[in-house]
Design a protein around this motif. Sequence first.
Motif, mmCIF file in Angstrom:
data_model
loop_
_atom_site.group_PDB
_atom_site.id
_atom_site.type_symbol
_atom_site.label_atom_id
_atom_site.label_comp_id
_atom_site.label_asym_id
_atom_site.label_seq_id
_atom_site.Cartn_x
_atom_site.Cartn_y
_atom_site.Cartn_z
ATOM 1 N N ASN A 26 19.825 -4.287 -6.351
ATOM 2 C CA ASN A 26 19.318 -5.243 -7.350
ATOM 3 C C ASN A 26 18.645 -4.482 -8.480
ATOM 4 O OD1 ASN A 26 19.560 -8.201 -6.132
ATOM 5 N ND2 ASN A 26 19.129 -6.772 -4.481
ATOM 6 N N ARG A 27 19.415 -4.244 -9.518
ATOM 7 C CA ARG A 27 18.951 -3.345 -10.571
ATOM 8 C C ARG A 27 17.901 -3.978 -11.482
ATOM 9 N NH1 ARG A 27 21.293 1.212 -10.108
ATOM 10 N NH2 ARG A 27 20.488 1.908 -12.138
ATOM 11 N N SER A 28 17.641 -5.270 -11.267
ATOM 12 C CA SER A 28 16.578 -5.928 -12.035
ATOM 13 C C SER A 28 15.194 -5.497 -11.535
ATOM 14 C CB SER A 28 16.708 -7.446 -11.919
ATOM 15 O OG SER A 28 16.576 -7.814 -10.559
ATOM 16 N N ILE A 29 15.129 -4.949 -10.321
ATOM 17 C CA ILE A 29 13.834 -4.506 -9.774
ATOM 18 C C ILE A 29 13.494 -3.151 -10.391
ATOM 19 C CG2 ILE A 29 12.533 -3.998 -7.670
ATOM 20 C CD1 ILE A 29 14.772 -5.620 -6.155
ATOM 21 N N ASP A 30 12.272 -3.037 -10.935
ATOM 22 C CA ASP A 30 11.912 -1.817 -11.668
ATOM 23 C C ASP A 30 11.578 -0.642 -10.762
ATOM 24 O OD1 ASP A 30 12.071 -3.237 -14.107
ATOM 25 O OD2 ASP A 30 10.044 -4.008 -13.792
ATOM 26 N N ALA A 31 10.918 -0.933 -9.629
ATOM 27 C CA ALA A 31 10.386 0.183 -8.831
ATOM 28 C C ALA A 31 10.191 -0.211 -7.376
ATOM 29 C CB ALA A 31 9.046 0.640 -9.416
ATOM 30 N N ILE A 32 10.107 0.811 -6.544
ATOM 31 C CA ILE A 32 9.764 0.601 -5.130
ATOM 32 C C ILE A 32 8.683 1.612 -4.762
ATOM 33 C CG2 ILE A 32 11.733 2.037 -4.347
ATOM 34 C CD1 ILE A 32 11.908 0.140 -1.874
ATOM 35 N N TRP A 33 7.646 1.130 -4.105
ATOM 36 C CA TRP A 33 6.557 1.996 -3.638
ATOM 37 C C TRP A 33 6.616 2.041 -2.117
ATOM 38 C CZ3 TRP A 33 1.683 -0.343 -6.570
ATOM 39 C CH2 TRP A 33 1.879 -0.191 -7.948
ATOM 40 N N TYR A 34 6.669 3.269 -1.588
ATOM 41 C CA TYR A 34 6.707 3.467 -0.137
ATOM 42 C C TYR A 34 5.323 3.887 0.346
ATOM 43 C CZ TYR A 34 11.830 3.605 -0.562
ATOM 44 O OH TYR A 34 13.151 3.306 -0.813
ATOM 45 N N ASN A 35 4.686 3.029 1.106
ATOM 46 C CA ASN A 35 3.359 3.347 1.645
ATOM 47 C C ASN A 35 3.489 4.440 2.715
ATOM 48 O OD1 ASN A 35 0.928 1.670 3.723
ATOM 49 N ND2 ASN A 35 0.520 3.012 1.991
ATOM 50 N N CYS A 36 2.621 5.446 2.636
ATOM 51 C CA CYS A 36 2.670 6.529 3.620
ATOM 52 C C CYS A 36 1.256 6.959 3.970
ATOM 53 C CB CYS A 36 3.488 7.703 3.073
ATOM 54 S SG CYS A 36 2.824 8.404 1.556
ATOM 55 N N VAL A 37 1.121 7.791 4.971
ATOM 56 C CA VAL A 37 -0.226 8.239 5.365
ATOM 57 C C VAL A 37 -0.348 9.756 5.237
ATOM 58 C CG1 VAL A 37 -0.678 6.277 6.894
ATOM 59 C CG2 VAL A 37 0.344 8.365 7.843
ATOM 60 N N SER A 38 -1.576 10.213 5.269
ATOM 61 C CA SER A 38 -1.847 11.649 5.153
ATOM 62 C C SER A 38 -1.631 12.339 6.495
ATOM 63 C CB SER A 38 -3.291 11.858 4.700
ATOM 64 O OG SER A 38 -4.156 11.392 5.717
ATOM 65 N N GLU A 39 -1.567 13.656 6.439
ATOM 66 C CA GLU A 39 -1.440 14.446 7.666
ATOM 67 C C GLU A 39 -2.603 14.182 8.617
ATOM 68 O OE1 GLU A 39 -1.226 18.439 6.111
ATOM 69 O OE2 GLU A 39 0.862 18.643 6.780
ATOM 70 N N SER A 40 -3.800 14.034 8.051
ATOM 71 C CA SER A 40 -4.959 13.861 8.942
ATOM 72 C C SER A 40 -4.868 12.522 9.677
ATOM 73 C CB SER A 40 -6.271 14.002 8.173
ATOM 74 O OG SER A 40 -6.313 13.090 7.123
ATOM 75 N N VAL A 41 -4.383 11.474 8.998
ATOM 76 C CA VAL A 41 -4.224 10.182 9.678
ATOM 77 C C VAL A 41 -3.156 10.298 10.772
ATOM 78 C CG1 VAL A 41 -3.396 7.805 9.399
ATOM 79 C CG2 VAL A 41 -5.018 8.749 7.756
ATOM 80 N N SER A 42 -2.033 10.926 10.446
ATOM 81 C CA SER A 42 -0.967 11.004 11.455
ATOM 82 C C SER A 42 -1.414 11.812 12.675
ATOM 83 C CB SER A 42 0.332 11.566 10.855
ATOM 84 O OG SER A 42 0.171 12.903 10.466
ATOM 85 N N LYS A 43 -2.273 12.810 12.455
ATOM 86 C CA LYS A 43 -2.787 13.584 13.603
ATOM 87 C C LYS A 43 -3.644 12.704 14.512
ATOM 88 C CE LYS A 43 -2.540 18.231 11.847
ATOM 89 N NZ LYS A 43 -3.083 18.883 10.647
ATOM 90 N N LEU A 44 -4.471 11.860 13.878
ATOM 91 C CA LEU A 44 -5.313 10.955 14.671
ATOM 92 C C LEU A 44 -4.489 9.961 15.473
ATOM 93 C CD1 LEU A 44 -8.151 9.966 12.150
ATOM 94 C CD2 LEU A 44 -8.417 11.257 14.256
ATOM 95 N N MET A 45 -3.314 9.617 14.945
ATOM 96 C CA MET A 45 -2.513 8.555 15.540
ATOM 97 C C MET A 45 -1.464 9.072 16.519
ATOM 98 S SD MET A 45 -3.685 5.808 14.100
ATOM 99 C CE MET A 45 -2.427 4.550 14.241
ATOM 100 N N GLN A 46 -1.419 10.388 16.717
ATOM 101 C CA GLN A 46 -0.287 10.953 17.435
ATOM 102 C C GLN A 46 -0.080 10.428 18.854
ATOM 103 O OE1 GLN A 46 -0.438 15.080 16.485
ATOM 104 N NE2 GLN A 46 1.079 14.749 14.888
ATOM 105 N N SER A 47 -1.160 9.992 19.478
ATOM 106 C CA SER A 47 -0.987 9.511 20.849
ATOM 107 C C SER A 47 -0.558 8.044 20.890
ATOM 108 C CB SER A 47 -2.305 9.674 21.598
ATOM 109 O OG SER A 47 -3.298 8.961 20.899
ATOM 110 N N TYR A 48 -0.498 7.403 19.716
ATOM 111 C CA TYR A 48 -0.303 5.953 19.672
ATOM 112 C C TYR A 48 1.129 5.544 20.012
ATOM 113 C CZ TYR A 48 -0.636 1.186 17.917
ATOM 114 O OH TYR A 48 -0.609 -0.171 17.799
#
Length: 227
Positions: free
Chosen positions: A136-158
């Motif tokens: 759909n080329r009428s859509i201007d942009a897409i933002w992909y939410n992501c997390v930092s390395e420190s957050v992913s380290k905290l979540m690794q056991s999840y």
Amino acid sequence: MKKTVFCVIAHPDDEAFGPSGTLALLAKTEDVHVICVTDGASDPRFHPIGGKKLSDLRIEELRASAKALGVQHVHFLHFQDGSLNNNLYHEVAEKLTVLVKEYKPSLLITTELRGVSGHLDHVAVSMITSYVYRENRSIDAIWYNCVSESVSKLMQSYFVFFPPGFKREDVDMIVNVKRTFTKKIAAARCHKTQYKDALRVIARWLISPKEEWFLVEERRKNGISLQ
Ligand SMILES: [Zn+2]
């Protein structure tokens, strides 16, 4: 004129635990829609709280969370929790495309392609939202939410595998969510059936920078600002 923003998520609570501060900022000036692909329950039994079905409770919780964020519209595509990797890509994409044709969003927001946490429903939603953006080329942009390395380290056991987060220099946009942090916490608290997750996530937010990170793909500038 207000622009339309679609935030496409897999489960009720992904908006709150994900880019909620950014959604609250956007909702001040733009028309924000949350599109939730599943009802957040694979178990059809009645939940002990109030004798309601878990899916009905989770739908109510997402509506309350959206209200806390100032988000005006919530849509459910009513797929079953945990089912999205089940060859449903085209069905989900068709339903999402119907909403795109109707509301003409300028911006899509979803999780990064590994679904942030690696949850297969998240991965499917990210892939499908990317496909809808491409088609759909009428859509201007897409933002992909992501997390930092420190957050992913905290979540690794999840989860079995929580993909490594990003380095500050690798992301395209860092949104300061200090001004909407109270709303972010209020939204997380609306997910009462997920209170253990909510408490854990809020505890992490309180000791972390008040930021939300995004990878950005853009066809054209759309004038959406985060004021
Ligand atoms: Zn989720």
